[in-house]
Write an enzyme that holds these catalytic residues in place. Structure first.
Site, PDB file in Angstrom:
ATOM      1  N   ASP A   1      -0.967   6.999   6.744  1.00 17.39           N
ATOM      2  CA  ASP A   1      -2.071   6.162   6.311  1.00 17.39           C
ATOM      3  C   ASP A   1      -2.249   5.079   7.378  1.00 17.39           C
ATOM      4  O   ASP A   1      -1.454   4.155   7.478  1.00 17.39           O
ATOM      5  CB  ASP A   1      -1.745   5.549   4.946  1.00 17.39           C
ATOM      6  CG  ASP A   1      -2.810   4.577   4.457  1.00 17.39           C
ATOM      7  OD1 ASP A   1      -3.762   4.287   5.206  1.00 17.39           O
ATOM      8  OD2 ASP A   1      -2.673   4.099   3.312  1.00 17.39           O
TER       9      ASP A   1
ATOM     10  N   TRP B   1       0.805  -1.217   0.000  1.00 16.66           N
ATOM     11  CA  TRP B   1       0.000   0.000   0.000  1.00 16.66           C
ATOM     12  C   TRP B   1       0.836   1.264   0.000  1.00 16.66           C
ATOM     13  O   TRP B   1       0.469   2.253  -0.630  1.00 16.66           O
ATOM     14  CB  TRP B   1      -0.997  -0.025   1.159  1.00 16.66           C
ATOM     15  CG  TRP B   1      -2.110  -0.975   0.868  1.00 16.66           C
ATOM     16  CD1 TRP B   1      -2.377  -2.164   1.483  1.00 16.66           C
ATOM     17  CD2 TRP B   1      -3.084  -0.865  -0.182  1.00 16.66           C
ATOM     18  NE1 TRP B   1      -3.447  -2.790   0.895  1.00 16.66           N
ATOM     19  CE2 TRP B   1      -3.904  -2.015  -0.122  1.00 16.66           C
ATOM     20  CE3 TRP B   1      -3.350   0.102  -1.150  1.00 16.66           C
ATOM     21  CZ2 TRP B   1      -4.970  -2.226  -1.003  1.00 16.66           C
ATOM     22  CZ3 TRP B   1      -4.413  -0.097  -2.026  1.00 16.66           C
ATOM     23  CH2 TRP B   1      -5.200  -1.252  -1.952  1.00 16.66           C
TER      24      TRP B   1
ATOM     25  N   LYS C   1     -11.865  -1.577   7.836  1.00 16.53           N
ATOM     26  CA  LYS C   1     -11.019  -2.472   8.630  1.00 16.53           C
ATOM     27  C   LYS C   1     -11.519  -2.483  10.079  1.00 16.53           C
ATOM     28  O   LYS C   1     -12.091  -3.451  10.540  1.00 16.53           O
ATOM     29  CB  LYS C   1      -9.558  -2.023   8.589  1.00 16.53           C
ATOM     30  CG  LYS C   1      -9.009  -1.725   7.219  1.00 16.53           C
ATOM     31  CD  LYS C   1      -8.901  -2.944   6.335  1.00 16.53           C
ATOM     32  CE  LYS C   1      -8.166  -2.614   5.053  1.00 16.53           C
ATOM     33  NZ  LYS C   1      -8.132  -3.726   4.094  1.00 16.53           N
TER      34      LYS C   1
END
Length: 372
Positions: free
Chosen positions: A179, A109, A203
């Site tokens: 992030d 990511w 999540k």
């Protein structure tokens, strides 16, 4: 071992969307019929209603409380996931900069964020774990940060590889942007050291469709004036996250999760203790398996949220996945980029669910040893 028949009520170990806490799920079911005190389904309540304005205000206050942040931090509820933030962030802070922004490349990511940032301005990769297969995070002595960078960006938890920072890297003098999509609101910390945090909801926070952005107001003082309104944090702040029709349902579920964290769990320190216990129980299973289960991440950098591991062969992994699903354990496939297996232990997953997974893994290992 369980039969191949699929059991009902599968436990969700997926990398996302993750499981909701049972108490929150019960409230969501009720709200789909009618929100208490409103009498309308959450799926049909206007985003322009006074009720929804109250939802936004309470949710902003709850997140500030959980993170221990003052009122000069704005809390936004945006769309486009973390992927949109890969672009929206450098559009505001990097475009036209004569000096590069500092980025860490620690996994899948963080790698996705880099090309989007480079569209807007110069980027310097301070450290990359690519040559080592993204199996560890950098040590402090390997990091040389610039004093004049417009900002420093990193991913706190690499969902794919199961790597998590258990410290805060970077210089406090340079705006630190993180992030936290896969570990936001999962543990306590000194969140005042961050100029900006962003995290999509699916999540630890709720369903897909909303992204939480927490940012310090002074971060935007030099942002360009010609940004499209939808991509301008200042316009979103002025509109109180209702610049366009927002995902009312997803935002309401995030509100319910923050209430659960505050009222039932007791805050992030208590959530951290539960998450630590879940992770320790699963890693103990891996470490005690005599090499049958092999973790991907270096031990000091193991994630409490995502446990990536392998079995001795792909054929055995396929057998494991089939047996796990039949036993009511869903979502244990590894990410397509690295394969293998992965168990995600987000806030909504109970300790009892992790214990059930551990018992299954130990039973599966014993069963395979008996077949040799």
């Amino acid at each position: 071992m369980p039969s191949a028949a699929l059991t009902a009520n599968q436990l969700n170990f997926s990398g996302g969307p993750g499981a909701l806490p049972e108490a929150v799920l019960a409230e969501v079911k009720e709200a789909i019929e009618a929100v208490p005190g409103v009498g309308l389904s959450i799926l049909g309540i206007s985003h322009r209603s006074d009720w929804f304005a109250g939802v936004i205000a309470e949710l902003q206050a709850n997140i500030r409380t959980l993170l221990g942040l003052p009122d000069d931090y704005q809390v936004l509820f945006l769309q486009g996931g973390a992927t949109q933030q890969f672009s929206m962030l450098p559009m505001s802070l990097l475009a036209g900069s004569p000096t590069p922004a500092d980025y860490l490349l620690t996994g899948y990511w963080s790698g996705k964020a880099l090309p989007e940032a480079r569209r807007q301005g110069p980027v310097r990769v301070v450290w990359s774990g690519e040559r080592e297969g993204f199996c560890r995070l950098p040590r402090d002595e390997e990091l040389q940060f610039a004093n004049d960078a417009p900002y420093f960006h990193y991913v706190s938890n690499e969902t794919v590889e199961g790597l998590q920072f258990h410290r805060v890297p970077g210089r406090d003098e340079v705006p630190r942007i993180c992030d936290m999509s896969s570990d936001f609101l999962s543990r306590s910390g000194d969140y005042g050291r961050f100029a900006m945090i962003y995290a999509h909801a699916q999540k630890n926070l709720g369903p897909a469709g909303v992204t939480v952005v927490v940012l310090r107001e002074d971060l935007l003082r030099d942002a360009p004036d010609d940004l499209p309104g939808f991509l301008d944090y200042r316009a979103q702040i002025a509109a109180r996250s209702i610049y366009n029709t927002p995902p009312v349902f997803a935002i309401y579920v995030v509100l319910l999760v923050t209430r659960w964290l505050l009222r039932e769990i007791g805050g992030l320190a208590q959530m951290e203790a539960i998450n630590r216990q879940k992770a320790e129980r699963l890693y103990a299973c891996l470490d005690g398996s005599e090499g049958f289960y092999r973790g991907h991440a270096a031990v000091p950098d193991r994630s409490w949220m995502n446990v990536a591991f392998r079995l001795p062969s792909p054929a055995l992994e396929a057998r494991f996945l089939a047996a796990a699903k039949a036993a009511g354990l869903s979502g244990l496939e590894g990410h397509r980029s690295i394969g293998g297996l992965r168990a995600s232990l987000y806030n909504g997953l109970s300790l009892a669910a992790v214990q059930r997974l551990v018992e299954f893994m130990e039973d599966f290992r014993r069963h395979q040893a008996g077949r040799r």
